[in-house]
Design an enzyme around this catalytic site. Structure first.
Site, short mmCIF file in Angstrom:
data_model
loop_
_atom_site.label_atom_id
_atom_site.label_comp_id
_atom_site.label_asym_id
_atom_site.label_seq_id
_atom_site.Cartn_x
_atom_site.Cartn_y
_atom_site.Cartn_z
CB CYS A 2 15.17 -14.04 -0.17
SG CYS A 2 13.54 -14.65 0.32
CG ASP A 98 7.26 -19.32 -3.69
OD1 ASP A 98 7.64 -19.32 -2.52
OD2 ASP A 98 7.50 -18.38 -4.48
CB ILE A 294 7.47 10.45 -6.41
CG1 ILE A 294 8.50 11.27 -5.64
CG2 ILE A 294 7.69 10.57 -7.91
CD1 ILE A 294 9.91 10.71 -5.73
#
Length: 631
Positions: A2, A98, A294
């Site tokens: 976050c 958590d 990639i």
């Protein structure tokens, strides 16, 4: 995973809703799934959520427990075991998250709970009854925490732009003394930031502010030191060490796969480290797992995707996706990526890393970062081992020999390595380490316009480095280069696109194990990461086991010789007074004429001037960067 932001104001003001909303909007890319805030007199806690564990809205933050309120960024991988222990002690839980486990653990144990956490995190906990704020960061610096404090307020956030929204007009002043570190190393190591009175909390550290008397306490709960004995009681056999390494790394991957309520993918570069992680994950995952690589179809020198395809072909559960990119497409993506940076960061590998992250469909992905620092994967380690065996008098003779101005231009690999070796040879191991890790000399920094004192200054823990063993070099990189460069890159590149990267090599048990291994297990016969290769030899194609290390690079050497990026740099330099434009022009000319490789220094100038230009444009009411520095 976050983004968080908040502040404490000494005058007990109530933060305007529009300011809090602006701070959280600056972090929206880190947490696109939900938003929450807590406001009371003198206190603001804000959070943007990327929902991964317990997707129910009941786990949206800030989360509260009695007088405690928390905003938390990251994951606690051992949260289920910690929860069971807390439940045996009488704790009752309302969610499956958590975050609540962390909050309950802090309520019971305070700062001591940090010793029990296995994960990547930064968090802020406000104790309303004690009127105390606690900030903390994980052991290795996977998750960021930036703090601004001026005696009247303390602001904190995952990224600097959120603090800019919370700060008063004119509060943030460029710290000229810190800037030379950016050009020297390509990043600002903790605790430094681009601004005065702002700092990064160091990995493994905490900070507490008691509001009533405005006292700040700081400390560390995890610290690796140089100059000490390896962390082992007795030398294990090589076979026993291989078995233990496989077990520890497999358990780490298992733990990171289990701590999620959403699908998890994996990076697969084609190198040793990501191939090992992908092979373990493919063997554990119950369903098919997507692996992302990639490819550079027009530039075979950069293209590692054929090796990634070899690994993927071995594991039927891997759904392999190769994202092809051309140099032109990457150059266009560069502008967008740099435009999202809230701070100057000049490791050019950020760009291809962010490009790959932008194509990942899942919310969580595994990566192989950390293995080089644990198992001696960088060439600097071998070079410094060789240098340490050369008698001092021979070194003094060798140092009288002229150095090659541009070793990178030498075609023969052995001659090129010898030229780099000579270039970085110094009287002490500490000086050699800094030379290998530096991209600009004090003299070059002075030519850009910095004072001699600022150009020569170093973070305190890099002064008089005590490097006597290979372990000392590894510990120094884990404390310094890993968090400030590698992990910063991973966080910036992934969170720009709402993606969480989990790194199984950075398990605390695995770190302790690796730092206790004999040198010969790490580098053997000139082969780096020896025990890692041998432990997983049966799982990988031989082509991956025998190939040399290749970085995830951007072609900035070429870009700075000709083309749009070089032209833009010279134009930016000519239109500002922050850096000496004549010095930049001279470096650019020497680089184009192959007299020197200034690509990294020129890239740092480019990134910095793009950042200052954006900041001047967005904050024109605060005056120019140049006036801030001059003031």
């Amino acid at each position: 995973m976050c983004g968080l932001a908040g502040g404490i104001w000494r005058d007990d003001r109530l933060l305007a809703p529009s300011i809090g909303a602006a701070a959280l909007a600056a972090l929206a890319h880190r947490g696109p799934d939900a938003e929450g805030e807590h406001r009371e007199a003198g206190v603001f806690l804000g959070h943007r959520r990327l929902s991964i564990i317990d997707l129910d809205p009941r786990s949206t933050q800030p989360m509260h427990l009695g007088p405690l309120s928390i905003v938390f960024n990251g994951e606690i991988y051992n949260y289920r075991a910690l929860r069971a222990e807390l439940e045996r002690g009488g704790c009752v839980f309302r969610t499956e998250s958590d975050t609540e486990v962390l909050l309950q653990a802090f309520a019971r144990d305070g700062l001591d709970c940090l010793q029990t956490l296995e994960g990547m995190f930064s968090f802020a906990i406000w104790d309303r009854s004690a009127r105390r704020l606690t900030l903390a960061r994980d052991r290795y610096g996977e998750k960021p925490m930036v703090v601004f404090e001026d005696g009247e307020k303390l602001l904190f956030a995952s990224e600097i732009p959120a603090i800019e929204r919370l700060a008063g007009d004119g509060d943030l002043v460029i710290d000229r003394a810190a800037l030379p570190l950016l050009f020297r190393f390509s990043y600002l190591p903790a605790p430094f930031t681009p601004f005065e009175r702002m700092k990064q909390i160091k990995p493994g550290c905490w900070l507490q502010l008691t509001v009533d008397d405005w006292t700040i306490r700081e400390g560390s709960y995890y610290q690796l030191t140089t100059g000490g004995a390896p962390l082992r009681k007795a030398e294990p056999s090589f076979d026993a060490a291989k078995t233990q390494l496989r077990r520890l790394l497999t358990e780490s991957v298992e733990q990171r796969l289990a701590a999620s309520d959403v699908p998890i993918a994996t990076f697969l570069s084609g190198g040793l480290d990501s191939s090992i992680i992908a092979s373990i994950a493919a063997g554990i995952a119950g369903d098919r797992m997507t692996a992302y690589s990639i490819g550079f179809p027009n530039d075979p020198a950069f293209d590692e995707s054929p090796y990634a395809r070899l690994l993927a072909a071995r594991y039927p559960r891997i759904d392999h996706r190769v994202i092809d990119v051309t140099e032109e497409r990457l150059a266009d993506f560069t502008d967008r990526t740099l435009g999202l940076l809230g701070e100057p960061y000049a490791d050019a590998s950020l760009i291809p890393t962010a490009f790959l992250c932008s194509h990942v469909g899942e919310k969580v992905i595994l990566g192989g970062d950390g293995a080089d620092e644990l198992f001696a994967g960088y060439g600097v380690y071998s070079a410094m081992q060789v240098s340490a065996r050369i008698p001092g008098w021979i070194k003094r003779v060798l140092r009288r020999l002229p150095t090659h101005g541009n070793p990178a231009s030498i075609g023969n690999s052995k001659l090129r390595a010898a030229a780099f070796f000579r270039m970085h040879m110094r009287d002490t191991a500490g000086e050699e380490y800094l030379s290998w890790r530096s991209y600009a000399s004090p003299e070059q920094l002075q030519s850009l316009g910095f004072s001699n004192a600022d150009a020569c200054a170093l973070p305190g823990d890099l002064v008089d480095l005590d490097l006597h063993t290979l372990r000392d070099m590894l510990v120094t990189d884990i404390r310094f280069n890993l968090p400030a460069d590698m992990l910063k890159k991973v966080d910036l590149a992934s969170m720009q696109h709402g993606l969480e990267v989990r790194l199984p090599f950075l398990d605390s048990r695995l770190v302790a194990f690796a730092l206790g291994l004999p040198d010969k297990f790490l580098i053997n016969g000139g082969v780096r990461k020896h025990i890692l290769r041998e432990s997983f030899r049966s799982d990988l194609p031989p082509e991956i086991l025998t190939r040399g290390k290749k970085g995830f690079l951007l072609p900035i050497r070429k870009w700075m010789r000709d083309g749009r990026i070089r032209d833009e740099l010279l134009d930016l330099a000519a239109r500002q007074t922050t850096l000496d434009s004549r010095a930049i022009e001279r470096f650019a000319t020497e680089h184009r004429e192959l007299r020197a490789d200034h690509s990294q220094l020129l890239w740092a100038c480019y990134v910095f001037l793009k950042w200052t230009g954006r900041r001047n444009g967005n904050r024109s009411d605060r005056g120019s960067i140049s006036s801030e520095i001059a003031g």
